[in-house]
Scaffold this motif. Structure first.
Motif, PDB file in Angstrom:
ATOM      1  N   ASP A  43      -7.305  10.008   8.538  1.00  0.00           N
ATOM      2  CA  ASP A  43      -6.061  10.349   7.842  1.00  0.00           C
ATOM      3  C   ASP A  43      -5.374   9.149   7.193  1.00  0.00           C
ATOM      4  OD1 ASP A  43      -5.336   9.032  10.119  1.00  0.00           O
ATOM      5  OD2 ASP A  43      -3.898  10.521  10.805  1.00  0.00           O
ATOM      6  N   THR A  44      -6.144   8.126   6.838  1.00  0.00           N
ATOM      7  CA  THR A  44      -5.550   6.970   6.175  1.00  0.00           C
ATOM      8  C   THR A  44      -6.464   6.501   5.043  1.00  0.00           C
ATOM      9  OG1 THR A  44      -4.471   4.836   6.522  1.00  0.00           O
ATOM     10  CG2 THR A  44      -6.548   5.190   7.678  1.00  0.00           C
ATOM     11  N   LYS A  45      -5.890   5.831   4.084  1.00  0.00           N
ATOM     12  CA  LYS A  45      -6.627   5.370   2.910  1.00  0.00           C
ATOM     13  C   LYS A  45      -7.673   4.319   3.274  1.00  0.00           C
ATOM     14  CE  LYS A  45      -2.774   2.251   2.001  1.00  0.00           C
ATOM     15  NZ  LYS A  45      -1.663   1.975   1.117  1.00  0.00           N
ATOM     16  N   TRP A  46      -8.734   4.259   2.456  1.00  0.00           N
ATOM     17  CA  TRP A  46      -9.782   3.273   2.673  1.00  0.00           C
ATOM     18  C   TRP A  46     -10.517   3.011   1.362  1.00  0.00           C
ATOM     19  CZ3 TRP A  46     -15.070   4.926   2.535  1.00  0.00           C
ATOM     20  CH2 TRP A  46     -15.252   6.312   2.502  1.00  0.00           C
ATOM     21  N   LEU A  47     -11.319   1.922   1.345  1.00  0.00           N
ATOM     22  CA  LEU A  47     -12.027   1.480   0.142  1.00  0.00           C
ATOM     23  C   LEU A  47     -13.524   1.353   0.413  1.00  0.00           C
ATOM     24  CD1 LEU A  47      -9.733  -1.546  -0.786  1.00  0.00           C
ATOM     25  CD2 LEU A  47      -9.722   0.679  -1.883  1.00  0.00           C
ATOM     26  N   ARG A  48     -14.316   1.541  -0.657  1.00  0.00           N
ATOM     27  CA  ARG A  48     -15.755   1.318  -0.573  1.00  0.00           C
ATOM     28  C   ARG A  48     -16.217   0.543  -1.814  1.00  0.00           C
ATOM     29  NH1 ARG A  48     -19.090   6.524  -0.786  1.00  0.00           N
ATOM     30  NH2 ARG A  48     -18.521   6.321  -2.975  1.00  0.00           N
ATOM     31  N   PRO A  49     -16.501  -0.767  -1.682  1.00  0.00           N
ATOM     32  CA  PRO A  49     -17.001  -1.547  -2.819  1.00  0.00           C
ATOM     33  C   PRO A  49     -18.528  -1.473  -2.924  1.00  0.00           C
ATOM     34  CG  PRO A  49     -16.543  -3.012  -0.990  1.00  0.00           C
ATOM     35  CD  PRO A  49     -16.164  -1.620  -0.531  1.00  0.00           C
ATOM     36  N   MET A  76     -11.569   4.114  -4.120  1.00  0.00           N
ATOM     37  CA  MET A  76     -10.353   4.171  -3.296  1.00  0.00           C
ATOM     38  C   MET A  76     -10.177   5.613  -2.833  1.00  0.00           C
ATOM     39  SD  MET A  76      -7.608   1.965  -5.505  1.00  0.00           S
ATOM     40  CE  MET A  76      -6.592   1.560  -4.096  1.00  0.00           C
ATOM     41  N   TYR A  77     -10.110   5.795  -1.538  1.00  0.00           N
ATOM     42  CA  TYR A  77      -9.967   7.135  -0.972  1.00  0.00           C
ATOM     43  C   TYR A  77      -8.601   7.293  -0.320  1.00  0.00           C
ATOM     44  CZ  TYR A  77     -14.984   7.553  -1.647  1.00  0.00           C
ATOM     45  OH  TYR A  77     -16.232   7.607  -2.202  1.00  0.00           O
ATOM     46  N   TYR A  78      -7.927   8.368  -0.683  1.00  0.00           N
ATOM     47  CA  TYR A  78      -6.664   8.769  -0.075  1.00  0.00           C
ATOM     48  C   TYR A  78      -6.858  10.159   0.517  1.00  0.00           C
ATOM     49  CZ  TYR A  78      -2.787   5.633  -1.440  1.00  0.00           C
ATOM     50  OH  TYR A  78      -1.895   4.595  -1.545  1.00  0.00           O
ATOM     51  N   PRO A  79      -6.222  10.448   1.644  1.00  0.00           N
ATOM     52  CA  PRO A  79      -6.298  11.813   2.159  1.00  0.00           C
ATOM     53  C   PRO A  79      -5.742  12.802   1.129  1.00  0.00           C
ATOM     54  CG  PRO A  79      -5.328  10.343   3.792  1.00  0.00           C
ATOM     55  CD  PRO A  79      -5.411   9.578   2.507  1.00  0.00           C
ATOM     56  N   ALA A  86       1.131   6.546  -5.985  1.00  0.00           N
ATOM     57  CA  ALA A  86       1.017   5.332  -5.173  1.00  0.00           C
ATOM     58  C   ALA A  86      -0.416   4.819  -5.212  1.00  0.00           C
ATOM     59  CB  ALA A  86       1.446   5.614  -3.733  1.00  0.00           C
ATOM     60  N   GLN A  87      -1.368   5.730  -5.168  1.00  0.00           N
ATOM     61  CA  GLN A  87      -2.772   5.331  -5.217  1.00  0.00           C
ATOM     62  C   GLN A  87      -3.107   4.699  -6.573  1.00  0.00           C
ATOM     63  OE1 GLN A  87      -5.610   8.486  -4.595  1.00  0.00           O
ATOM     64  NE2 GLN A  87      -7.241   7.069  -4.062  1.00  0.00           N
ATOM     65  N   LEU A  88      -2.576   5.247  -7.651  1.00  0.00           N
ATOM     66  CA  LEU A  88      -2.796   4.659  -8.976  1.00  0.00           C
ATOM     67  C   LEU A  88      -2.165   3.271  -9.073  1.00  0.00           C
ATOM     68  CD1 LEU A  88      -2.379   7.778 -11.246  1.00  0.00           C
ATOM     69  CD2 LEU A  88      -4.419   6.333 -11.075  1.00  0.00           C
ATOM     70  N   THR A  89      -0.994   3.104  -8.481  1.00  0.00           N
ATOM     71  CA  THR A  89      -0.346   1.788  -8.466  1.00  0.00           C
ATOM     72  C   THR A  89      -1.229   0.777  -7.739  1.00  0.00           C
ATOM     73  OG1 THR A  89       1.852   2.778  -8.562  1.00  0.00           O
ATOM     74  CG2 THR A  89       1.708   0.523  -7.711  1.00  0.00           C
ATOM     75  N   GLU A  90      -1.785   1.175  -6.600  1.00  0.00           N
ATOM     76  CA  GLU A  90      -2.670   0.286  -5.844  1.00  0.00           C
ATOM     77  C   GLU A  90      -3.953  -0.004  -6.621  1.00  0.00           C
ATOM     78  OE1 GLU A  90      -3.095   2.213  -2.054  1.00  0.00           O
ATOM     79  OE2 GLU A  90      -1.035   1.723  -1.485  1.00  0.00           O
ATOM     80  N   ALA A  91      -4.474   0.989  -7.321  1.00  0.00           N
ATOM     81  CA  ALA A  91      -5.672   0.784  -8.142  1.00  0.00           C
ATOM     82  C   ALA A  91      -5.393  -0.243  -9.243  1.00  0.00           C
ATOM     83  CB  ALA A  91      -6.144   2.103  -8.742  1.00  0.00           C
ATOM     84  N   GLU A  92      -4.216  -0.169  -9.834  1.00  0.00           N
ATOM     85  CA  GLU A  92      -3.844  -1.142 -10.867  1.00  0.00           C
ATOM     86  C   GLU A  92      -3.728  -2.546 -10.282  1.00  0.00           C
ATOM     87  OE1 GLU A  92      -0.341   0.547 -12.654  1.00  0.00           O
ATOM     88  OE2 GLU A  92      -1.526   1.917 -13.888  1.00  0.00           O
ATOM     89  N   GLU A  93      -3.214  -2.670  -9.057  1.00  0.00           N
ATOM     90  CA  GLU A  93      -3.137  -3.974  -8.386  1.00  0.00           C
ATOM     91  C   GLU A  93      -4.530  -4.568  -8.197  1.00  0.00           C
ATOM     92  OE1 GLU A  93      -0.925  -4.574  -4.680  1.00  0.00           O
ATOM     93  OE2 GLU A  93       0.193  -2.757  -5.184  1.00  0.00           O
ATOM     94  N   ASN A 124     -10.247  10.701  -4.714  1.00  0.00           N
ATOM     95  CA  ASN A 124     -10.977   9.474  -5.050  1.00  0.00           C
ATOM     96  C   ASN A 124     -10.576   8.930  -6.417  1.00  0.00           C
ATOM     97  OD1 ASN A 124     -14.044   8.690  -6.442  1.00  0.00           O
ATOM     98  ND2 ASN A 124     -13.243   7.475  -4.781  1.00  0.00           N
ATOM     99  N   ILE A 125     -10.195   7.664  -6.426  1.00  0.00           N
ATOM    100  CA  ILE A 125      -9.988   6.915  -7.663  1.00  0.00           C
ATOM    101  C   ILE A 125     -11.003   5.787  -7.652  1.00  0.00           C
ATOM    102  CG2 ILE A 125      -8.461   5.331  -8.902  1.00  0.00           C
ATOM    103  CD1 ILE A 125      -6.130   7.057  -8.117  1.00  0.00           C
ATOM    104  N   GLN A 126     -11.644   5.561  -8.796  1.00  0.00           N
ATOM    105  CA  GLN A 126     -12.684   4.546  -8.874  1.00  0.00           C
ATOM    106  C   GLN A 126     -12.275   3.455  -9.861  1.00  0.00           C
ATOM    107  OE1 GLN A 126     -16.708   5.591 -10.519  1.00  0.00           O
ATOM    108  NE2 GLN A 126     -17.164   5.533  -8.327  1.00  0.00           N
TER     109      GLN A 126
END
Length: 135
Positions: A43-49, A76-79, A86-93, A124-126
Motif C-alpha cells: 500500500d505504498t509507492k515504489w520504483l523499478r529502474p 513509478m508505482y502508486y496504489p 503528486a505522483q506526476l510532481t515526483e516524476a518531474e523531480e 504506473n507512470i514511466q
C-alpha cells in the motif's frame, strides 16, 4: 565526459543518480533494483529502474571510438486511488535529476514522462531517459 565504454559503469551511474535523487517518501527499500530481492509493498509507492542499452555505433572511422546509446526506464508505482498529481510532481523531480546531466562516463539527455495503464493494484507512470556512453 571521460571515455568509459562500460555497460557496468552506465548501470552503476544511472542507478546511483536515481538513489541520490529520490523524491520525499521514497527510500532505497522502495526501489526494486535489478536482480535483487524485493518485497513489493502492499500500500505504498515504489520504483523499478531498468537500464536498456539499445545500440552501438562507430563514432570514428576504423571503429576505434564507439558510442553506446540506451534508455533508462524508471517505473513509478502508486496504489490505485492515490494522488496522481503528486505522483506526476515526483516524476518531474526524478526527470529533472537526469535532464541534460553528465554523470561519470554517462551523458543523459532527453527525459519523457508517460502515463501507463494500471497494473494490478498499481497506477504506473514511466520516466524514460535517453543516455549514451562512449570510448
Amino acid at each position: 565526459m571521460p571515455a568509459n565504454p562500460s555497460t557496468k559503469n552506465a548501470h552503476e551511474q544511472l542507478i546511483t543518480n536515481l538513489l541520490n535523487n529520490l523524491p520525499a517518501g521514497y527510500t532505497s527499500a522502495t526501489v526494486k533494483l535489478p536482480n535483487r530481492k524485493f518485497n513489493t509493498p502492499l500500500d505504498t509507492k515504489w520504483l523499478r529502474p531498468t537500464v536498456i542499452v539499445q545500440d552501438v555505433v562507430n563514432a570514428q572511422a576504423g571503429g576505434l571510438w564507439k558510442r553506446y546509446e540506451g534508455i533508462f526506464v524508471i517505473d513509478m508505482y502508486y496504489p490505485i486511488g492515490g494522488d496522481d498529481l503528486a505522483q506526476l510532481t515526483e516524476a518531474e523531480e526524478v526527470a529533472l535529476a537526469f535532464e541534460d546531466v553528465e554523470l561519470t562516463g554517462v551523458k543523459c539527455q532527453n527525459t519523457l514522462i508517460q502515463l501507463n495503464d494500471s497494473e494490478n493494484n498499481w497506477y504506473n507512470i514511466q520516466i524514460t531517459i535517453d543516455f549514451y556512453y562512449e570510448g
